[in-house]
Design a protein around this motif. Structure first.
Motif, PDB file in Angstrom:
ATOM      1  N   GLU A 106      -2.766  -8.472  -4.836  1.00 50.51           N
ATOM      2  CA  GLU A 106      -4.063  -7.886  -5.145  1.00 50.51           C
ATOM      3  C   GLU A 106      -3.986  -6.362  -5.157  1.00 50.51           C
ATOM      4  OE1 GLU A 106      -8.688  -7.963  -3.479  1.00 50.51           O
ATOM      5  OE2 GLU A 106      -7.196  -9.366  -2.687  1.00 50.51           O
ATOM      6  N   ILE A 107      -3.239  -5.792  -4.225  1.00 49.99           N
ATOM      7  CA  ILE A 107      -3.060  -4.337  -4.183  1.00 49.99           C
ATOM      8  C   ILE A 107      -2.317  -3.858  -5.431  1.00 49.99           C
ATOM      9  CG2 ILE A 107      -1.860  -2.469  -2.965  1.00 49.99           C
ATOM     10  CD1 ILE A 107      -2.457  -4.087  -0.362  1.00 49.99           C
TER      11      ILE A 107
ATOM     12  N   ARG B 293       0.823  -1.208   0.000  1.00 45.50           N
ATOM     13  CA  ARG B 293       0.000   0.000   0.000  1.00 45.50           C
ATOM     14  C   ARG B 293       0.860   1.262   0.000  1.00 45.50           C
ATOM     15  NH1 ARG B 293      -3.887  -3.194   2.867  1.00 45.50           N
ATOM     16  NH2 ARG B 293      -2.697  -2.954   4.801  1.00 45.50           N
ATOM     17  N   GLU B 294       1.935   1.244   0.767  1.00 44.31           N
ATOM     18  CA  GLU B 294       2.818   2.409   0.803  1.00 44.31           C
ATOM     19  C   GLU B 294       3.521   2.606  -0.532  1.00 44.31           C
ATOM     20  OE1 GLU B 294       3.072   4.718   2.945  1.00 44.31           O
ATOM     21  OE2 GLU B 294       1.926   3.848   4.582  1.00 44.31           O
ATOM     22  N   ILE B 295       3.982   1.526  -1.123  1.00 43.74           N
ATOM     23  CA  ILE B 295       4.705   1.621  -2.396  1.00 43.74           C
ATOM     24  C   ILE B 295       3.821   2.216  -3.483  1.00 43.74           C
ATOM     25  CG2 ILE B 295       5.704   0.230  -4.266  1.00 43.74           C
ATOM     26  CD1 ILE B 295       6.876  -1.600  -2.088  1.00 43.74           C
ATOM     27  N   THR B 296       2.539   1.856  -3.483  1.00 43.12           N
ATOM     28  CA  THR B 296       1.643   2.361  -4.536  1.00 43.12           C
ATOM     29  C   THR B 296       1.280   3.826  -4.340  1.00 43.12           C
ATOM     30  OG1 THR B 296      -0.277   1.521  -3.311  1.00 43.12           O
ATOM     31  CG2 THR B 296       0.642   0.100  -5.039  1.00 43.12           C
ATOM     32  N   GLY B 297       1.814   4.437  -3.298  1.00 34.25           N
ATOM     33  CA  GLY B 297       1.548   5.854  -3.075  1.00 34.25           C
ATOM     34  C   GLY B 297       2.237   6.764  -4.071  1.00 34.25           C
ATOM     35  N   ILE B 298       3.310   6.285  -4.700  1.00 31.83           N
ATOM     36  CA  ILE B 298       3.995   7.051  -5.749  1.00 31.83           C
ATOM     37  C   ILE B 298       4.237   6.138  -6.950  1.00 31.83           C
ATOM     38  CG2 ILE B 298       5.163   8.521  -4.064  1.00 31.83           C
ATOM     39  CD1 ILE B 298       7.779   6.991  -4.919  1.00 31.83           C
ATOM     40  N   PHE B 299       4.619   6.735  -8.051  1.00 34.08           N
ATOM     41  CA  PHE B 299       4.927   5.956  -9.246  1.00 34.08           C
ATOM     42  C   PHE B 299       6.229   5.199  -9.052  1.00 34.08           C
ATOM     43  CE2 PHE B 299       7.245   6.005 -13.414  1.00 34.08           C
ATOM     44  CZ  PHE B 299       6.577   4.908 -13.941  1.00 34.08           C
TER      45      PHE B 299
END
Length: 529
Positions: free
Chosen positions: A346-347, A325-331
């Protein structure tokens, strides 16, 4: 001369028997006579196919534990004869040599035998002789003979035959011949490189590079450069062996950066705690340990949030949902880890362009290997940098001795320095990089840049002071002058680790003592160009 050559007689002799029966049946359905040897012949017969033994053709049984079975004029004459040369045709008629139109051979599993750790004698026995000889003969005579050395080409062979009424086209045979020579070349390279190591020849007179195409790339470092990715056949975990679960194909730069990221994070054993490395243009812009994988990622991210955008993330443990979830906060371009749980996958699935790679395990940072680099007109070859140190290897050269906490950070910083382009300067605090200076022509410039980046992050995070206050510093090579050390002290560093060995070591040590710094020498350098 027509470029279509009918396939009426085929010789099959394979070590890898995957797809063999289906190929044999397909050839028989196309009225092709099958010749074969040993286990290959038995496999075909067990499938109900009629097979002529090569021994019946040569008049000699397989002998010397199978070392001699196809090295015979009845075989090589059938492969090498020019069908449009009257003298060749007359010789075939005189000695009753029948033409062989198709050769299907894959070689003894020498590479796999070596990879399994077999002893010298066993490796020698797995060097194929008859196979390469036949392959080279058929490839040379590709004007008349089709030669297949990869199971991946079975379907293409049948498709070309079907498109040409049971014959193969000249273009297809040329392609097969090129593949065949590449295979025998790679095979001989594997043997010669293994033997050099086995007999202790460190700099053999000739070195050969081998590789198998893994991916044709859209372009190289830049759009005007053509590129491809080749695997060398080693079993080292990493980008070459990883499974890609989602996202578009990796680019040239993605592959290079992902390799750099995974090699760095592999320095940190999972049992020693979670670790994360974020890479941009082959240099780390953040590396950290943490109480959790999410914590390690966030601490690495906080080293240089600007550079982390569009970067490559490597993790030393299974990717979990909280970290995902944290990683998907930025490109992010690529995430590589030993594994990823279902919740994390899944995330990530919502980020279609994010590539997720899993490797099954980390790479062994101490495993020996050769590193290659091309220069104009030649190759540079060296041992992979597997150098490492521990507390016992350090020499304290200042009046002040590092604290235990400083020593822990110094060793962490030194590990990271090994993976940063020279001149490399790394500031570390509490198990996380807080400033990285890489690839500068001057070491003092790297020191300043790393400190400047730390100040920028302090401003962005609204910190009272940059995290270089109370940090330690690693330098991949010695400080030639005291200026770099003084700059680090001004940034707030309290301890330094460097190889030592400069003519001005005494001046640098004196400057460290004057500033109240602790400094240790490693006696080992980590240049990375």
């Amino acid at each position: 001369m027509t470029d279509h050559r009918p396939i009426r007689r085929a010789l099959l002799s394979v070590s890898d028997k995957s797809g063999l029966v289906d190929l044999g049946k397909a050839l028989v359905e196309r009225d092709v006579e099958l010749l074969s040897t040993g286990g290959t012949a038995q496999t075909l017969r067990d499938a109900g196919l009629e097979v002529l033994d090569v021994a019946e053709v040569t008049g000699f049984p397989e002998m010397m534990d199978g070392r001699v079975k196809t090295l015979h004029p009845m075989v090589h004459g059938g492969l090498l004869a020019l069908r449009d040369n009257p003298a060749h045709v007359a010789a075939m008629q005189e000695y009753v040599i029948n033409p062989i139109d198709l050769l299907v051979v894959n070689l003894y599993p020498f590479e796999a035998t070596v990879a399994a750790g077999a002893d010298y004698a066993t490796c020698i026995e797995n060097i194929d002789i008859g196979g390469p000889a036949m392959i080279r003969a058929a490839a040379k005579n590709h004007a008349f003979v089709s030669v297949v050395v990869d199971t991946d080409d079975y379907d293409a062979l049948l498709a070309d035959m079907d498109a040409n009424d049971g014959a193969t086209s000249d273009d297809f045979r040329r392609t097969l011949a090129q593949t065949a020579y590449a295979r025998t070349g790679a095979y001989d390279a594997a043997v010669s490189n293994w033997m050099a190591g086995a007999i202790g020849v460190e700099t053999p007179r000739r070195r050969v590079v081998k590789g198998k195409l893994a991916q044709s790339l859209r372009y190289g470092e830049n759009p005007h450069q053509k590129a491809a990715f080749y695997k060398d056949g080693s079993d080292r975990p990493g980008v070459a062996s990883a499974t890609q679960h989602q996202g578009k194909e990796l680019s040239y730069n993605n592959i290079n950066d992902t390799d750099a990221a995974f090699e760095l994070v592999s320095e940190f054993a999972p049992e020693d705690g979670p670790a994360c490395a974020i890479i941009k243009h082959a240099n780390p812009c953040g590396v950290a340990r943490g109480a959790t994988l999410k914590d390690a990622y966030m601490r690495a991210f906080d080293c240089d949030r600007t550079s982390a955008f569009g970067g490559i993330i490597a993790l030393n443990r299974t990717l979990d949902a909280a970290t995902a979830r944290e990683i998907t906060g930025i490109f992010t371009e690529v995430v590589i880890a030993p594994d990823a749980d279902d919740a994390a996958r899944e995330i990530f699935a919502a980020k279609k362009n994010l590539r997720l790679l899993t490797t099954g395990s980390l790479a062994d940072p101490r495993a020996t290997a050769l590193a290659w680099r091309q220069v104009s007109g030649g190759l540079l070859v060296q041992d992979k940098d597997t150098g490492s140190i521990n507390r016992d290897n350090l020499k304290v050269v200042t009046k002040r001795v590092p604290t235990d906490a400083e020593l822990e950070d110094l060793l962490f910083a030194w590990t990271v320095a090994k993976h940063v382009k020279s001149n490399a300067i790394i500031y570390v605090k509490d198990g996380a990089t807080v400033g990285v200076g890489a690839g500068q022509m001057s070491r003092v410039d790297s020191t300043r840049i790393a400190a400047r980046k730390a100040q920028d992050m302090a401003d962005a995070l609204e910190l009272d002071a940059p995290l270089t206050q109370g940090s330690v510093v690693a330098s991949d090579a010695f400080f030639p002058f005291a200026d770099g050390l003084i700059t680090a002290a001004q940034a707030g560093a309290t301890a330094l680790i460097q190889p030592g060995g400069s003519m001005r070591d005494d001046d640098v040590i004196a400057a460290a003592n004057e500033a109240g710094l602790a400094m240790v020498f490693t006696g080992m350098r980590h240049f990375r160009h």
